[in-house]
Design a protein around this motif. Structure first.
Motif, PDB file in Angstrom:
ATOM      1  N   ARG A 214      -0.571 127.136  51.644  1.00 13.28           N
ATOM      2  CA  ARG A 214      -1.286 127.932  50.427  1.00 13.28           C
ATOM      3  C   ARG A 214      -2.625 128.266  51.299  1.00 13.28           C
ATOM      4  NH1 ARG A 214      -1.246 122.285  47.134  1.00 13.28           N
ATOM      5  NH2 ARG A 214      -2.203 121.085  48.698  1.00 13.28           N
ATOM      6  N   ARG A 241       6.996 126.792  48.685  1.00 10.99           N
ATOM      7  CA  ARG A 241       6.014 127.595  47.974  1.00 10.99           C
ATOM      8  C   ARG A 241       5.032 128.116  48.686  1.00 10.99           C
ATOM      9  NH1 ARG A 241       4.895 122.989  44.760  1.00 10.99           N
ATOM     10  NH2 ARG A 241       2.531 123.664  44.859  1.00 10.99           N
ATOM     11  N   GLU A 243       1.473 130.089  48.230  1.00 11.30           N
ATOM     12  CA  GLU A 243       0.476 130.592  46.966  1.00 11.30           C
ATOM     13  C   GLU A 243      -0.818 130.925  47.828  1.00 11.30           C
ATOM     14  OE1 GLU A 243      -0.091 126.707  45.400  1.00 11.30           O
ATOM     15  OE2 GLU A 243       1.884 126.677  44.296  1.00 11.30           O
ATOM     16  N   ARG A 269       9.346 130.097  46.102  1.00  9.63           N
ATOM     17  CA  ARG A 269       8.478 130.654  45.155  1.00  9.63           C
ATOM     18  C   ARG A 269       7.381 131.316  45.780  1.00  9.63           C
ATOM     19  NH1 ARG A 269       7.002 130.243  39.427  1.00  9.63           N
ATOM     20  NH2 ARG A 269       4.584 130.710  39.272  1.00  9.63           N
ATOM     21  N   TYR A 270       6.807 132.624  45.424  1.00 13.06           N
ATOM     22  CA  TYR A 270       5.958 133.388  46.119  1.00 13.06           C
ATOM     23  C   TYR A 270       4.671 133.566  45.103  1.00 13.06           C
ATOM     24  CZ  TYR A 270       9.291 134.494  49.541  1.00 13.06           C
ATOM     25  OH  TYR A 270      10.101 134.387  50.527  1.00 13.06           O
ATOM     26  N   GLU A 271       3.506 133.182  44.981  1.00 10.37           N
ATOM     27  CA  GLU A 271       2.515 133.552  44.176  1.00 10.37           C
ATOM     28  C   GLU A 271       1.273 134.027  44.434  1.00 10.37           C
ATOM     29  OE1 GLU A 271       0.381 130.746  40.213  1.00 10.37           O
ATOM     30  OE2 GLU A 271       2.249 129.917  41.494  1.00 10.37           O
ATOM     31  N   ASN A 272       0.446 134.843  43.816  1.00 16.30           N
ATOM     32  CA  ASN A 272      -0.765 135.340  44.430  1.00 16.30           C
ATOM     33  C   ASN A 272      -0.739 135.669  45.796  1.00 16.30           C
ATOM     34  OD1 ASN A 272      -3.241 136.317  44.010  1.00 16.30           O
ATOM     35  ND2 ASN A 272      -4.079 134.402  44.304  1.00 16.30           N
TER      36      ASN A 272
END
Length: 289
Positions: A214, A241, A243, A269-272
């Motif tokens: 992240r 993850r 992020e 999970r891939y976010e932003n």
């Protein structure tokens, strides 16, 4: 607030006209209150247990065998301006903090022969093998000759405020292998291969799990920005993850999951995720089985 980024002069013009500045605004990392301090120069031997922290003052340091070898229960500090003409090897180390904003400079380190793709990552410039409770906070890797930083078979490790500026082929930013409970955060990677390449290896554990990446900035001249798999050999890679990722430049897409060898991958999970330049137009997301 600490931030990392890139200033490209003549952005958008032909490649030979572009000049690049890497901007690192680091947080303040306090020096140790009690430490054994080393002055610049050539060190024939090192006593890693002389104090709780072995500290390097500003200037150029040359180490025995061109390697730093931390031991369990003892920290390493690189003061701002400290330049170690060496890589790092840490095997089965526990309760270690390596911190400060000094530099690991690989300019004088030769690339090791063999490039053992399916064995241990002993060719890596920075290599942690089967460690536990390790923190890497702040140092720069400059001009690494091969894989930049490989935590292999490690448990409970944090990598933060890590910067890599490298050009040689196969200089992955971080290549975790069979790691459990790993956090990579607030980092910058300019490398000539994958920025993040998460894998499994039979000789260092059959699982990779609980990995968080992240708040990082990436620039990769080859490979992909965020990769999972590719030569993974063990049973299971899960709970990953990504992020708040800024991808300044990539040549082979954004995020890849390669299932080429034996492994199962699940719960990713891939976010932003922000991507600025995908130079060759390769699909930004791909999954290969």
């Amino acid at each position: 607030k600490n931030r990392y980024g890139v200033l490209e002069v003549n952005y958008g013009l032909p490649e030979e006209s572009v000049f690049t500045v890497y901007v690192f605004n680091d947080p303040i990392i306090r020096e140790p209150e009690k430490a054994f301090w080393l002055e610049p120069g050539t060190h024939d031997t090192l006593d890693y247990t002389a104090a709780g922290t072995l500290a390097f003052r500003p200037g150029v340091h040359r180490l025995p065998g061109d390697r730093l070898r931390p031991v369990s229960g003892h920290d390493i500090y690189l003061a701002p301006g400290a330049v170690l003409k060496a890589g790092l090897t840490c095997e089965k180390g526990e309760n270690i903090r390596i911190y400060g904003t000094g530099i690991f400079d690989g300019t004088e380190n030769s690339r090791q022969p063999g490039e053992n793709w399916k064995g241990r990552a002993d060719d890596a410039f920075i290599h942690f093998f089967e460690g536990r409770n390790i923190e890497w906070d702040g140092p720069v890797i400059f001009n690494s000759p091969f894989w930049n930083l490989v935590p292999e078979g490690t448990h409970d490790m944090t990598i933060r405020h890590h910067k890599a500026v490298t050009w040689a082929v196969n200089t992955d930013g971080v290549q975790p292998r069979s790691c459990v409970n790993l956090t990579i955060e607030d980092c910058f990677f300019k490398c000539a291969d994958d920025a993040i390449a998460i894998k499994t290896r039979r000789n260092s554990g059959m699982h990779s799990k609980n990995i968080i990446v992240r708040n990082i900035v990436t620039w990769n001249d080859a490979g992909s920005a965020l990769e999972i798999g590719h030569t993974s050999q063990a049973d299971l890679l899960e709970n990953v993850r990504f992020e708040n990722i800024e991808i300044v430049r990539t040549t082979s897409g954004l995020c890849h999951i390669y299932l080429i060898d034996h492994s199962t991958v699940r719960n990713v999970r891939y976010e932003n995720i922000y991507i600025e330049r995908n130079l060759f137009g390769i699909p930004e997301i791909s999954f290969t089985v």
